[in-house]
Design a protein around this motif. Structure first.
Motif, PDB file in Angstrom:
ATOM      1  N   VAL A   1     -97.908 -22.602  70.706  1.00  0.00           N
ATOM      2  CA  VAL A   1     -98.898 -23.605  71.114  1.00  0.00           C
ATOM      3  C   VAL A   1     -98.149 -24.701  71.860  1.00  0.00           C
ATOM      4  O   VAL A   1     -97.191 -25.267  71.330  1.00  0.00           O
ATOM      5  CB  VAL A   1     -99.646 -24.195  69.901  1.00  0.00           C
ATOM      6  CG1 VAL A   1    -100.586 -25.306  70.346  1.00  0.00           C
ATOM      7  CG2 VAL A   1    -100.424 -23.113  69.162  1.00  0.00           C
ATOM      8  N   VAL A   2     -98.561 -24.964  73.100  1.00  0.00           N
ATOM      9  CA  VAL A   2     -97.870 -25.978  73.899  1.00  0.00           C
ATOM     10  C   VAL A   2     -98.451 -27.353  73.594  1.00  0.00           C
ATOM     11  O   VAL A   2     -99.644 -27.488  73.280  1.00  0.00           O
ATOM     12  CB  VAL A   2     -97.973 -25.672  75.403  1.00  0.00           C
ATOM     13  CG1 VAL A   2     -97.284 -24.363  75.735  1.00  0.00           C
ATOM     14  CG2 VAL A   2     -99.427 -25.636  75.861  1.00  0.00           C
ATOM     15  N   MET A   3     -97.595 -28.351  73.691  1.00  0.00           N
ATOM     16  CA  MET A   3     -98.011 -29.726  73.446  1.00  0.00           C
ATOM     17  C   MET A   3     -98.367 -30.371  74.779  1.00  0.00           C
ATOM     18  O   MET A   3     -97.643 -30.253  75.762  1.00  0.00           O
ATOM     19  CB  MET A   3     -96.891 -30.496  72.747  1.00  0.00           C
ATOM     20  CG  MET A   3     -96.453 -29.855  71.442  1.00  0.00           C
ATOM     21  SD  MET A   3     -95.062 -30.690  70.660  1.00  0.00           S
ATOM     22  CE  MET A   3     -95.837 -32.230  70.184  1.00  0.00           C
ATOM     23  N   THR A   4     -99.494 -31.062  74.816  1.00  0.00           N
ATOM     24  CA  THR A   4     -99.983 -31.689  76.036  1.00  0.00           C
ATOM     25  C   THR A   4     -99.921 -33.208  75.888  1.00  0.00           C
ATOM     26  O   THR A   4     -99.246 -33.730  75.000  1.00  0.00           O
ATOM     27  CB  THR A   4    -101.413 -31.236  76.327  1.00  0.00           C
ATOM     28  OG1 THR A   4    -102.270 -31.710  75.274  1.00  0.00           O
ATOM     29  CG2 THR A   4    -101.504 -29.725  76.380  1.00  0.00           C
ATOM     30  N   GLU A   5    -100.649 -33.893  76.773  1.00  0.00           N
ATOM     31  CA  GLU A   5    -100.663 -35.360  76.704  1.00  0.00           C
ATOM     32  C   GLU A   5    -101.327 -35.864  75.431  1.00  0.00           C
ATOM     33  O   GLU A   5    -101.111 -36.997  75.015  1.00  0.00           O
ATOM     34  CB  GLU A   5    -101.378 -35.929  77.931  1.00  0.00           C
ATOM     35  CG  GLU A   5    -100.594 -35.699  79.224  1.00  0.00           C
ATOM     36  CD  GLU A   5    -101.380 -36.130  80.443  1.00  0.00           C
ATOM     37  OE1 GLU A   5    -102.630 -36.094  80.359  1.00  0.00           O
ATOM     38  OE2 GLU A   5    -100.774 -36.499  81.449  1.00  0.00           O
ATOM     39  N   THR A   6    -102.165 -35.006  74.824  1.00  0.00           N
ATOM     40  CA  THR A   6    -102.799 -35.371  73.562  1.00  0.00           C
ATOM     41  C   THR A   6    -101.872 -34.994  72.413  1.00  0.00           C
ATOM     42  O   THR A   6    -101.479 -33.840  72.304  1.00  0.00           O
ATOM     43  CB  THR A   6    -104.138 -34.643  73.389  1.00  0.00           C
ATOM     44  OG1 THR A   6    -104.991 -34.947  74.478  1.00  0.00           O
ATOM     45  CG2 THR A   6    -104.800 -35.055  72.084  1.00  0.00           C
ATOM     46  N   PRO A   7    -101.474 -35.940  71.563  1.00  0.00           N
ATOM     47  CA  PRO A   7    -100.581 -35.613  70.443  1.00  0.00           C
ATOM     48  C   PRO A   7    -101.141 -34.473  69.604  1.00  0.00           C
ATOM     49  O   PRO A   7    -102.348 -34.398  69.337  1.00  0.00           O
ATOM     50  CB  PRO A   7    -100.513 -36.924  69.656  1.00  0.00           C
ATOM     51  CG  PRO A   7    -100.811 -37.982  70.667  1.00  0.00           C
ATOM     52  CD  PRO A   7    -101.814 -37.369  71.607  1.00  0.00           C
ATOM     53  N   LEU A   8    -100.268 -33.564  69.179  1.00  0.00           N
ATOM     54  CA  LEU A   8    -100.672 -32.358  68.459  1.00  0.00           C
ATOM     55  C   LEU A   8    -100.448 -32.535  66.965  1.00  0.00           C
ATOM     56  O   LEU A   8     -99.325 -32.739  66.509  1.00  0.00           O
ATOM     57  CB  LEU A   8     -99.884 -31.152  68.976  1.00  0.00           C
ATOM     58  CG  LEU A   8    -100.249 -29.783  68.408  1.00  0.00           C
ATOM     59  CD1 LEU A   8    -101.671 -29.404  68.799  1.00  0.00           C
ATOM     60  CD2 LEU A   8     -99.264 -28.728  68.894  1.00  0.00           C
ATOM     61  N   THR A   9    -101.522 -32.440  66.180  1.00  0.00           N
ATOM     62  CA  THR A   9    -101.427 -32.538  64.736  1.00  0.00           C
ATOM     63  C   THR A   9    -101.423 -31.138  64.120  1.00  0.00           C
ATOM     64  O   THR A   9    -101.693 -30.144  64.793  1.00  0.00           O
ATOM     65  CB  THR A   9    -102.607 -33.329  64.152  1.00  0.00           C
ATOM     66  OG1 THR A   9    -103.822 -32.602  64.416  1.00  0.00           O
ATOM     67  CG2 THR A   9    -102.690 -34.721  64.778  1.00  0.00           C
ATOM     68  N   VAL A  10    -101.129 -31.069  62.830  1.00  0.00           N
ATOM     69  CA  VAL A  10    -101.126 -29.790  62.124  1.00  0.00           C
ATOM     70  C   VAL A  10    -102.497 -29.125  62.206  1.00  0.00           C
ATOM     71  O   VAL A  10    -102.609 -27.936  62.534  1.00  0.00           O
ATOM     72  CB  VAL A  10    -100.709 -29.996  60.647  1.00  0.00           C
ATOM     73  CG1 VAL A  10    -100.954 -28.719  59.842  1.00  0.00           C
ATOM     74  CG2 VAL A  10     -99.252 -30.407  60.555  1.00  0.00           C
ATOM     75  N   ALA A  11    -103.555 -29.885  61.942  1.00  0.00           N
ATOM     76  CA  ALA A  11    -104.901 -29.320  61.959  1.00  0.00           C
ATOM     77  C   ALA A  11    -105.279 -28.836  63.346  1.00  0.00           C
ATOM     78  O   ALA A  11    -105.901 -27.777  63.504  1.00  0.00           O
ATOM     79  CB  ALA A  11    -105.918 -30.350  61.463  1.00  0.00           C
TER      80      ALA A  11
END
Length: 365
Positions: free
Chosen positions: A181-191
């Motif tokens: 899963v790539v991380m974007t400008e939106t912070p990525l949480t566990v959920a």
């Protein structure tokens, strides 16, 4: 035959060494046998203390459970996305189409923009090679504007990330689409990472989610987030994190001894109490068992524990309801002494012991 029966009764009843089946023995409050235990990084053999299930024990362990939240990694602040290697950037310089992508809007989207190389560098006409890794989009825009202003007047440009490739996390285990899963400008949480991996499967155990980060393993309870709104375990993920969603098929407790039905019981959504496990096993058989000898044997990860509940009094079942079991716990209910001897005699005497005693009664013995 009846004389032989009486003789055997007089010989065997005073002892207990022939009683079949398991019987929990203790040694002055400690386990009868030595067990392997990990202490200070070394495996040692020792007898374990048998802990009484009481109100004090439940309060102590619940307090310790809540304090484990403090051992989780600090949640990183919700900062702006930082560009990294393999990210693809679209740079538009207004009123200077010769600096933009050749072909304009007709270019293949997969070929559009400029890719940051493995060293974190980006080449742009006139500006030359810029090191952009670790910088935000506004920071790169400011630097590129400054460099182009050496050759052009009133430079106006825009930068956006076309393809996020630099920061990734792996989501594996019981999700619909395990993978990267790539991380974007939106912070990525566990959920959110679980959701972007297609969501948890029916076999998932969201009480048992493992986060691997920087060589350490953290246990997360995502189910508590969904059911109770507790956000402590909904951490912000970082580049390189690995999130493993557990399988509930491996989450069982084992009930043995004098219960209605000895069996392995599936833990539902990560929660099962001692009283629930007893009920699932069709309860304690009060005709053959010793309610005062109920034990929970916990192997742990080379950190074994033994707990004892005296359920001679019915109100002890309140303690049993407040005592949570864990995956792979063994629940053992002791056998009453008279039951053990009845089984011994049924094994060594011809026919049923009950039938023999009935026949003796009819003959006036």
């Amino acid at each position: 035959m009846l004389r032989l029966t009486c003789l055997l009764l007089s010989v065997l009843l005073p002892g207990c060494f022939l009683a079949p089946g398991m019987d929990m023995q203790t040694d002055n409050g400690f386990s009868e046998i030595e067990l392997p235990t990990l202490k200070n990084g070394q495996l040692v053999k020792e007898k374990l203390p048998i802990q009484t299930i009481s109100a004090d024990l439940i309060i102590q362990r619940e307090s310790a459970r809540r304090q484990t939240v403090g051992t989780l990694p600090m949640a990183n602040a919700r900062s702006s996305y930082r560009i990294g290697p393999q990210d693809r950037l679209q740079i538009t310089v207004w009123e200077h189409p010769e600096l933009n992508d050749p072909g304009g809007e007709k270019i293949n989207p997969d070929m559009a923009g400029k890719v940051v190389d493995d060293n974190g560098d980006l080449y742009f006409p006139y500006a030359g090679t810029l090191h952009v890794a670790g910088k935000t989009v506004p920071e790169v825009r400011e630097e590129l504007t400054r460099e182009l202003s050496k050759y052009f007047k009133k430079v106006k440009l825009d930068i956006r990330v076309l393809s996020f490739q630099a920061h990734r996390v792996a989501v594996v285990g019981e999700v619909a689409h395990p993978g990267i899963v790539v991380m974007t400008e939106t912070p990525l949480t566990v959920a959110e990472a679980i959701s972007r991996a297609g969501g948890a499967t029916k076999e998932s155990d969201l009480n048992n989610v493992a986060l691997a980060r920087d060589g350490k393993l953290y246990r997360l309870d995502v189910q508590a987030l969904y059911e109770k709104g507790l956000t402590a375990h909904n951490l912000l993920l970082r580049d390189g994190d690995v999130l493993n969603i557990g399988d509930q098929k491996d989450s069982k407790v084992y009930v043995m001894g004098e219960v209605g039905r000895q069996q392995a019981i599936q833990i539902n959504k990560g929660r099962i109490s001692l009283s629930q496990a007893l009920a699932e096993a069709h309860g304690v058989d009060f005709n053959t068992s010793r309610p005062g000898d109920i034990y929970v044997l916990r192997a742990g990860d080379l950190q074994p524990e033994i707990f004892h509940l005296d359920a001679e009094s019915p109100d002890a079942m309140i303690l049993a309801e407040q005592f949570p079991l864990q995956a792979h716990d063994t629940l053992f209910v002791g056998t009453a002494g008279v039951t053990q001897w009845s089984r011994v005699l049924n094994q060594i005497l011809p026919g049923s012991f009950t039938a023999i005693m009935s026949q003796a009664a009819m003959m006036g013995m």
